[in-house]
Design a protein around this motif. Structure first.
Motif, short mmCIF file in Angstrom:
data_model
loop_
_atom_site.label_atom_id
_atom_site.label_comp_id
_atom_site.label_asym_id
_atom_site.label_seq_id
_atom_site.Cartn_x
_atom_site.Cartn_y
_atom_site.Cartn_z
N TYR A 177 -6.46 5.38 -20.48
CA TYR A 177 -7.02 5.78 -19.51
C TYR A 177 -8.00 4.74 -18.43
O TYR A 177 -8.28 5.05 -17.33
N TYR A 178 -8.53 3.97 -19.61
CA TYR A 178 -9.11 2.69 -18.46
C TYR A 178 -9.36 2.21 -17.30
O TYR A 178 -10.50 2.21 -16.58
N GLU A 179 -7.88 2.05 -16.97
CA GLU A 179 -8.11 1.98 -15.99
C GLU A 179 -8.22 2.38 -14.99
O GLU A 179 -9.22 2.67 -13.39
N GLN A 180 -7.69 3.77 -14.73
CA GLN A 180 -8.30 5.29 -14.14
C GLN A 180 -9.55 5.57 -14.04
O GLN A 180 -10.28 5.53 -12.74
N GLU A 228 -12.20 3.42 -14.78
CA GLU A 228 -12.62 2.39 -13.75
C GLU A 228 -12.38 2.44 -11.95
O GLU A 228 -13.07 1.96 -11.99
N GLU A 229 -11.81 3.16 -11.62
CA GLU A 229 -10.93 3.15 -10.71
C GLU A 229 -12.24 4.56 -9.95
O GLU A 229 -12.41 3.45 -8.97
N LYS A 230 -12.13 5.76 -11.11
CA LYS A 230 -12.76 6.44 -9.73
C LYS A 230 -14.50 6.29 -10.25
O LYS A 230 -15.35 7.37 -10.30
N ARG A 231 -15.36 4.84 -11.08
CA ARG A 231 -16.20 4.68 -11.73
C ARG A 231 -17.01 5.59 -12.46
O ARG A 231 -17.71 6.13 -12.17
N GLN A 268 2.45 6.83 -7.15
CA GLN A 268 1.25 7.93 -7.60
C GLN A 268 1.88 8.96 -7.14
O GLN A 268 2.10 10.27 -8.23
N THR A 322 1.88 1.18 -3.49
CA THR A 322 1.43 2.03 -4.79
C THR A 322 1.36 3.56 -3.96
O THR A 322 0.70 4.37 -5.20
N HIS A 361 0.67 -1.29 0.07
CA HIS A 361 0.26 0.19 0.04
C HIS A 361 0.65 1.43 0.43
O HIS A 361 0.62 1.90 -0.75
#
Length: 302
Positions: free
Chosen positions: A167-170, A172-175, A124, A120, A117
């Protein structure tokens, strides 16, 4: 008769020369005082109304105007540099402090989950530092006219879709749901590809930071421009002031509580768009924040 005329003309010439020399001495004295007085709106003047001297004074006053304008620009640039340094020091200090703190926690952590954690968060923060330094570098090059432009014909639709999907993952993470138009717009534009990529990336990052749950992309034509619009819903606690979103270090006007943003993203975006002969506007419509980027259409067939 003629003798008196010549005597009169001689006296008139002497008086003319006397007043001319007096005005020149006065003018010389006033020119010496210019460095101390010019910044207070001081201008040269004459009592002797001689056309050649008046023209000279007019030209000198134009030089004074130009000198004052240069001084004003220099003072403005000095204030800008001070503001930039203050903003840069604040924005770099935040992630650096975060990195330092989490490194200390990482060194003492025994639990593997916590260590991952912390790593990570450190990663960032490092990415944020790189992003900010890139922004400052680009901004410095633009404002000193060191960033060269290479115009080419570009299909904006394809490039926008490619960058947003990267930026698909970001998202998805932020919904955050991204909605693309149903039909492709294949109108080519004239732009610098690298600058355009940075513009789209800045817009994507703005959506990721501030969108509540969705963003909608659309296209349109307006005279000689292709209009690229991105609108996103805003969070309930958002206090965005649309008139200020393109200002340098905009987050300073909101107490700089947003540690994710340097306040340069949209300011840099505006500079890049204008550099490519385009324009960008922002507006609020109920709970939607809308960016409209106008880019020149390439009328020459590819």
């Amino acid at each position: 008769m003629w003798g008196w005329i010549f005597i009169f003309l001689g006296f008139a010439l002497l008086f003319y020369i006397y007043f001319l020399k007096r005005e020149l001495r006065k003018l010389k004295y006033e020119v010496k005082l210019l460095p101390d007085r010019s910044s207070f709106g001081y201008r040269l003047s004459l009592d002797f109304r001689e056309r050649t001297l008046l023209d000279l004074v007019d030209e000198l006053n134009k030089m004074i105007d130009a000198f004052e304008e240069k001084n004003r620009q220099a003072r403005q640039m000095e204030e800008t540099v001070k503001l930039s340094i203050a903003g840069l020091s604040h924005d770099l200090r935040t992630p650096l402090t975060s990195i330092d703190g989490y490194v200390q926690l990482l060194l003492t952590a025994k639990d593997e989950g916590r260590r991952k954690h912390y790593l990570t968060i450190i990663e960032q923060s490092v990415k944020r530092l790189i992003e900010m330094t890139d922004q400052f570098y680009d901004l410095a090059r633009i404002e000193t006219n060191q960033k060269e432009i290479e115009f080419s014909s570009i299909l904006l639709y394809n490039l926008v879709e490619e960058i947003f999907l990267s930026y698909y993952e970001q998202f998805e993470e932020k919904r955050i749901e991204i909605r693309f138009p149903e039909y492709e717009n294949n109108r080519p534009i004239l732009a610098d590809r690298l600058m355009l990529i940075r513009v789209i990336q800045n817009i994507v990052q703005n959506v990721i930071r501030y969108a509540k749950s969705q963003a909608v992309i659309s296209y349109g034509d307006e005279e000689n421009y292709l209009v690229f619009s991105v609108k996103n819903d805003i969070k309930p606690d958002s206090k965005v002031v649309v008139e200020k979103v393109f200002m340098r270090f905009y987050t300073e006007y909101t107490s700089r509580t947003n540690t994710e943003s340097s306040g340069l993203g949209l300011y840099l975006t505006k500079k890049l768009v204008e550099k490519m002969n385009g324009k960008i506007d922002a507006e609020l419509d109920d709970n939607w924040f809308i960016l409209k980027i106008h880019l020149p259409i390439n009328r020459i067939p590819i």
